[in-house]
Scaffold this motif. Structure first.
Motif, PDB file in Angstrom:
ATOM      1  N   SER A 105     -33.992  79.812 -76.233  1.00 43.73           N
ATOM      2  CA  SER A 105     -33.363  81.099 -76.506  1.00 43.73           C
ATOM      3  C   SER A 105     -33.283  81.393 -77.995  1.00 43.73           C
ATOM      4  O   SER A 105     -32.659  80.638 -78.742  1.00 43.73           O
ATOM      5  N   TRP A 107     -31.644  83.849 -79.212  1.00 48.71           N
ATOM      6  CA  TRP A 107     -30.364  84.532 -79.419  1.00 48.71           C
ATOM      7  C   TRP A 107     -29.233  83.621 -78.948  1.00 48.71           C
ATOM      8  O   TRP A 107     -29.473  82.585 -78.348  1.00 48.71           O
ATOM      9  N   PRO A 111     -31.197  81.585 -71.858  1.00 45.73           N
ATOM     10  CA  PRO A 111     -32.219  82.441 -71.258  1.00 45.73           C
ATOM     11  C   PRO A 111     -31.984  82.523 -69.747  1.00 45.73           C
ATOM     12  O   PRO A 111     -31.191  81.753 -69.199  1.00 45.73           O
ATOM     13  N   THR A 134     -38.489  85.284 -68.405  1.00 44.56           N
ATOM     14  CA  THR A 134     -38.194  86.292 -69.415  1.00 44.56           C
ATOM     15  C   THR A 134     -37.167  87.245 -68.803  1.00 44.56           C
ATOM     16  O   THR A 134     -37.093  87.365 -67.576  1.00 44.56           O
ATOM     17  N   PRO A 135     -36.352  87.914 -69.609  1.00 44.01           N
ATOM     18  CA  PRO A 135     -35.313  88.788 -69.059  1.00 44.01           C
ATOM     19  C   PRO A 135     -35.830  89.876 -68.113  1.00 44.01           C
ATOM     20  O   PRO A 135     -35.122  90.276 -67.189  1.00 44.01           O
ATOM     21  N   ASP A 136     -37.050  90.333 -68.299  1.00 42.71           N
ATOM     22  CA  ASP A 136     -37.595  91.358 -67.412  1.00 42.71           C
ATOM     23  C   ASP A 136     -38.316  90.768 -66.203  1.00 42.71           C
ATOM     24  O   ASP A 136     -38.825  91.500 -65.355  1.00 42.71           O
ATOM     25  N   LEU A 177     -39.566  83.807 -75.521  1.00 40.06           N
ATOM     26  CA  LEU A 177     -38.553  84.856 -75.355  1.00 40.06           C
ATOM     27  C   LEU A 177     -38.448  85.791 -76.558  1.00 40.06           C
ATOM     28  O   LEU A 177     -37.552  86.645 -76.601  1.00 40.06           O
ATOM     29  N   ASP A 178     -39.349  85.653 -77.509  1.00 42.99           N
ATOM     30  CA  ASP A 178     -39.296  86.523 -78.683  1.00 42.99           C
ATOM     31  C   ASP A 178     -39.481  87.981 -78.287  1.00 42.99           C
ATOM     32  O   ASP A 178     -40.276  88.310 -77.410  1.00 42.99           O
ATOM     33  N   GLY A 179     -38.741  88.845 -78.938  1.00 42.12           N
ATOM     34  CA  GLY A 179     -38.876  90.274 -78.721  1.00 42.12           C
ATOM     35  C   GLY A 179     -38.016  90.843 -77.612  1.00 42.12           C
ATOM     36  O   GLY A 179     -38.024  92.044 -77.368  1.00 42.12           O
ATOM     37  N   TYR A 180     -37.254  90.001 -76.934  1.00 42.23           N
ATOM     38  CA  TYR A 180     -36.416  90.516 -75.847  1.00 42.23           C
ATOM     39  C   TYR A 180     -35.047  90.957 -76.327  1.00 42.23           C
ATOM     40  O   TYR A 180     -34.443  91.835 -75.748  1.00 42.23           O
ATOM     41  N   PHE A 181     -34.520  90.322 -77.365  1.00 41.34           N
ATOM     42  CA  PHE A 181     -33.204  90.699 -77.875  1.00 41.34           C
ATOM     43  C   PHE A 181     -33.223  90.681 -79.385  1.00 41.34           C
ATOM     44  O   PHE A 181     -33.929  90.007 -80.009  1.00 41.34           O
TER      45      PHE A 181
END
Length: 181
Positions: A105, A107, A111, A134-136, A177-181
């Motif tokens: 993660s 952030w 995750p 991934t979050p989506d 996970l880059d670019g999600y938050f």
């Protein structure tokens, strides 16, 4: 949806929602399931069990944990009487997996992660399924592992969870996970 199970079933009955997902452990504990795949409600609500192969629970779901001071021997003695070895082993493995994949993660927080540890039907081995997404939900990484033997201890459970977590971290690579938050 907020509220107890009856309030949630009422929202379904009233057409406020089209479908409802409830934890099977909870509806079993309430005693509202019958043998014909319906929930005892007026009118009855029919259900389907979602297998773990389709949707894994979050790590530690359904486990009740109690803590106390390590120097309180009276309370520790009482807690040993209610300890469930299988639940403790499952929780230890799932927690180790969760802690290991947290490094993915970028952030604060974890995750999207799920994990489930259980003994096999014949109780000859322990089975673990885990995933990170991934979050989506566009990418889902899954891992399975097992350990033979019905005399499984917490050290082995910790090790299995860490190994499974490391496998997922390796599959994810840098920037998963880059670019999600």
């Amino acid at each position: 949806i907020r509220g107890n199970v009856d309030a949630r079933l009422e929202a379904l009955e009233n057409g406020d929602i089209d479908a409802l997902i409830l934890a099977m452990a909870g509806v079993k504990r309430l005693g509202i399931i019958d043998d014909v795949k319906s929930i005892k409600h007026d009118p009855p609500c029919y259900y389907n069990h979602i297998p773990i192969e389709t949707m894994l629970p979050g790590c530690g779901q359904g486990v009740v944990a109690i803590t106390c001071r390590s120097d309180n021997r009276d309370v520790l003695s009482l807690l040993q009487e209610v300890d469930d070895h299988e639940s403790r082993i499952a929780a230890t493995t799932e927690r180790a997996f969760l802690d290991t994949v947290q490094k993915l993660s970028p952030w604060d927080g974890r995750p999207p992660v799920a994990g489930f540890m259980r003994p096999s039907e014949k109780r000859t081995e322990w089975l673990f399924n885990g995933l990170v997404a991934t979050p989506d939900g566009a990418q889902v990484l899954r891992v399975q592992d097992s350990c033979e033997g019905n005399r499984y201890n917490e050290e082995m459970a910790q090790h299995l969870g860490q190994i499974a977590g490391e496998q997922v971290v390796k599959m994810a690579g840098d920037g998963f996970l880059d670019g999600y938050f």
